[in-house]
Design a protein around this motif. Structure first.
Motif, mmCIF file in Angstrom:
data_model
loop_
_atom_site.group_PDB
_atom_site.id
_atom_site.type_symbol
_atom_site.label_atom_id
_atom_site.label_comp_id
_atom_site.label_asym_id
_atom_site.label_seq_id
_atom_site.Cartn_x
_atom_site.Cartn_y
_atom_site.Cartn_z
ATOM 1 N N VAL A 31 50.937 44.586 21.331
ATOM 2 C CA VAL A 31 52.244 43.961 21.123
ATOM 3 C C VAL A 31 52.181 42.949 19.976
ATOM 4 C CG1 VAL A 31 53.968 42.411 22.140
ATOM 5 C CG2 VAL A 31 53.074 44.335 23.462
ATOM 6 N N ALA A 32 51.140 42.150 19.925
ATOM 7 C CA ALA A 32 51.026 41.130 18.885
ATOM 8 C C ALA A 32 50.938 41.757 17.502
ATOM 9 C CB ALA A 32 49.810 40.245 19.152
ATOM 10 N N MET A 33 50.134 42.807 17.367
ATOM 11 C CA MET A 33 50.000 43.467 16.064
ATOM 12 C C MET A 33 51.312 44.109 15.634
ATOM 13 S SD MET A 33 46.210 45.205 16.279
ATOM 14 C CE MET A 33 46.419 45.939 14.646
ATOM 15 N N THR A 34 51.996 44.760 16.577
ATOM 16 C CA THR A 34 53.272 45.404 16.250
ATOM 17 C C THR A 34 54.340 44.381 15.914
ATOM 18 O OG1 THR A 34 52.725 47.207 17.772
ATOM 19 C CG2 THR A 34 55.006 47.034 17.054
ATOM 20 N N ALA A 35 54.450 43.329 16.717
ATOM 21 C CA ALA A 35 55.468 42.304 16.480
ATOM 22 C C ALA A 35 55.179 41.565 15.178
ATOM 23 C CB ALA A 35 55.501 41.318 17.651
ATOM 24 N N GLY A 36 53.900 41.283 14.914
ATOM 25 C CA GLY A 36 53.556 40.609 13.677
ATOM 26 C C GLY A 36 53.850 41.466 12.460
ATOM 27 N N GLY A 37 53.466 42.742 12.529
ATOM 28 C CA GLY A 37 53.704 43.639 11.399
ATOM 29 C C GLY A 37 55.186 43.836 11.127
ATOM 30 N N LEU A 38 55.954 44.101 12.178
ATOM 31 C CA LEU A 38 57.390 44.289 11.990
ATOM 32 C C LEU A 38 58.086 42.979 11.657
ATOM 33 C CD1 LEU A 38 58.316 46.870 14.780
ATOM 34 C CD2 LEU A 38 57.900 47.259 12.352
#
Length: 276
Positions: A31-38
């Motif tokens: 979740v952190a990687m996806t939220a950060g990237g987006l």
């Protein structure tokens, strides 16, 4: 044995294994990687920092923050679903149900204790997922000068509904685990449905007239409706088609309905059968 004692026993069985924290760790990282990237891409897009012609160049600033925060549920819901399934199927796989039922002959009480513990795990996973999504997403939005909307009551209401959604997903998983005794089969069914069957159905629903009225009652669609936001639906359906979505409270009732029906069926058709 009372429900309190049975719940204590189920808590011990769940939290003395590594599976719950391994899934929690993967959930947070994912979740952190996806939220950060987006958060970076959407924030840069909304403020004109992406090169001209880049995809998403017309993403608006207004309402962007809640969409990013909802990543916690829109991609993270599979983890509470999995832990709920594993809470039950692990008992069949490792044959721990025999001593459990000998100590607590009332099988409905054992299943009820799993429901209580499952709700607690769902709340824990939801809090971790929300922190993992809001932290990096809000950081990037603030860096690009986009309103994080953390001072808005609607944002906090949405985060509260994510907690409810996660708790319900654990219950759905418990129902699946009670109905499908084989752990491998249950996990394959969960992953195939959530990662392949339902996404295809929802894409088809956004393209085919009238089909969206049916697809909105799928569990993932109901969960998105309950939360009120989803990164998959907030910018329109596939190919620009309209996305049909239930009211948030209807989505909650539908998801609860899936959980109740699966648990009842699991109890009637599988849970009461003999175990070796």
């Amino acid at each position: 044995m009372s429900l309190t004692a049975a719940t204590r026993s189920e808590s011990t069985k769940t939290f003395t294994t590594a599976m719950w924290w391994i899934l929690a760790l993967v959930l947070v990282v994912y979740v952190a990687m996806t939220a950060g990237g987006l958060g970076f891409v959407f924030g840069a897009s909304a403020t004109g920092h992406l090169p001209t012609g880049a995809s998403g160049a017309h993403i608006p600033k207004a309402g962007l923050a809640p969409v990013l925060y909802s990543i916690a549920s829109s991609i993270g819901y599979v983890f509470p679903l999995l832990i709920g399934t594993l809470m039950v199927t692990a008992e069949f796989r490792h044959k721990t149900l025999t001593p459990t039922f000998l100590a607590t002959p009332r099988r409905g009480l054992v299943l009820g204790a799993k429901v209580v513990v499952g709700i607690g795990i769902g709340v824990l996973y939801a809090v971790l997922a929300i922190i993992a999504a809001v932290g990096p997403a809000a950081g990037f939005l603030a860096g690009f000068g986009v309103n994080t909307e953390l001072d808005a009551a609607d944002t906090w209401a949405m985060l509260g509904r994510i907690v409810i959604a996660f708790a319900l997903w654990v219950l759905v998983g418990i129902g699946v685990g009670a109905l499908v005794r084989n752990q491998v089969a249950a996990v394959v069914i969960v992953l195939a449905f959530t990662q392949f069957i339902e996404p295809l159905g929802r894409v088809a629903g956004s393209l085919v007239k009238g089909l969206g009225d049916v697809m909105q009652y799928l569990p993932g669609a109901a969960s998105d409706a309950l939360v009120g936001q989803s990164v998959f639906t907030s910018f329109g359906g596939a190919g620009g088609g309209a996305v049909v979505q239930l009211d948030w409270w209807v989505g909650g009732v539908v998801l609860l309905g899936y959980a109740v029906v699966l648990i009842i069926l699991g109890h009637l058709l599988s849970w009461r059968r003999d175990v070796s």
